[in-house]
Design a protein around this motif. Structure first.
Motif, PDB file in Angstrom:
ATOM      1  N   ARG A   1       0.819  -1.218   0.000  1.00 12.06           N
ATOM      2  CA  ARG A   1       0.000   0.000   0.000  1.00 12.06           C
ATOM      3  C   ARG A   1       0.850   1.263   0.000  1.00 12.06           C
ATOM      4  O   ARG A   1       0.596   2.160  -0.807  1.00 12.06           O
ATOM      5  N   PRO A   2       1.859   1.399   0.866  1.00 13.62           N
ATOM      6  CA  PRO A   2       2.672   2.621   0.807  1.00 13.62           C
ATOM      7  C   PRO A   2       3.406   2.784  -0.528  1.00 13.62           C
ATOM      8  O   PRO A   2       3.584   3.903  -1.008  1.00 13.62           O
ATOM      9  N   ALA A   3       3.818   1.680  -1.135  1.00 14.85           N
ATOM     10  CA  ALA A   3       4.540   1.754  -2.410  1.00 14.85           C
ATOM     11  C   ALA A   3       3.633   2.193  -3.553  1.00 14.85           C
ATOM     12  O   ALA A   3       4.116   2.693  -4.575  1.00 14.85           O
ATOM     13  N   LEU A   4       2.332   2.028  -3.390  1.00 15.82           N
ATOM     14  CA  LEU A   4       1.385   2.410  -4.441  1.00 15.82           C
ATOM     15  C   LEU A   4       1.326   3.922  -4.662  1.00 15.82           C
ATOM     16  O   LEU A   4       0.812   4.370  -5.686  1.00 15.82           O
ATOM     17  N   ALA A   5       1.840   4.694  -3.728  1.00 19.20           N
ATOM     18  CA  ALA A   5       1.814   6.150  -3.875  1.00 19.20           C
ATOM     19  C   ALA A   5       2.558   6.606  -5.131  1.00 19.20           C
ATOM     20  O   ALA A   5       2.291   7.689  -5.650  1.00 19.20           O
ATOM     21  N   ALA A   6       3.456   5.791  -5.628  1.00 20.33           N
ATOM     22  CA  ALA A   6       4.221   6.136  -6.833  1.00 20.33           C
ATOM     23  C   ALA A   6       3.382   6.022  -8.105  1.00 20.33           C
ATOM     24  O   ALA A   6       3.802   6.499  -9.155  1.00 20.33           O
TER      25      ALA A   6
END
Length: 152
Positions: free
Chosen positions: A29-34
């Motif tokens: 989920r945090p990596a999806l910010a990209a």
């Protein structure tokens, strides 16, 4: 030999289920910010599809192997400690939460994506995320109770 197999199945599939939720919430989920929002939704739809298929198998194997241990090895609830009773309760709640996720918000997300309704799909994905967070908390509690009860 059968008790060892049941225990191995129980622990492995519980770890797969809980670990998958931890990965999804704490790493993916945090990596999806990209990614741009439409890409995020498409990726999460693929992730949910694969992970929920895995949980459709892991959840019953975890529950059935637990019941096999409970009734085949420990002689039922009377032969177990408090930790087994609590694991049983949290396992059933987790299964219920997963069934709700799969049958309500996941179904709504798929329908919204098929209709091209990105806001509705994003809202359904948000509900899925919240419920997976609840299940992760329950799963971590269950693992902690199992470890504590095993030693104490």
């Amino acid at each position: 030999m059968l008790p060892n197999l049941l225990n191995a199945l129980h622990v492995l599939f519980a770890a797969l289920w809980v670990g998958g939720m931890a990965f999804a919430l704490l790493a993916l989920r945090p990596a999806l910010a990209a990614l741009e929002p439409p890409q995020r939704l498409a990726l999460m739809a693929g992730v949910h599809k694969r992970f929920f298929l895995l949980v459709w198998h892991a959840m019953p194997i975890t529950l059935l192997s637990g019941y096999g241990l409970l009734f085949g090895v420990y002689g039922g609830f009377r032969g177990t400690g408090w930790h087994v009773h609590l694991m049983h309760l949290t396992g059933l709640v987790m299964a219920g939460v997963f069934l709700f996720i799969a049958l309500v918000p996941w179904r709504a997300m798929r329908a919204a994506l098929a209709a091209g309704d990105a806001p509705a799909a994003a809202a359904a994905n948000g509900r899925i995320r919240t419920l997976v967070a609840l299940n992760l908390a329950l799963g971590l509690l269950t693992v902690g109770v199992a470890a504590w009860g095993k030693m104490g």
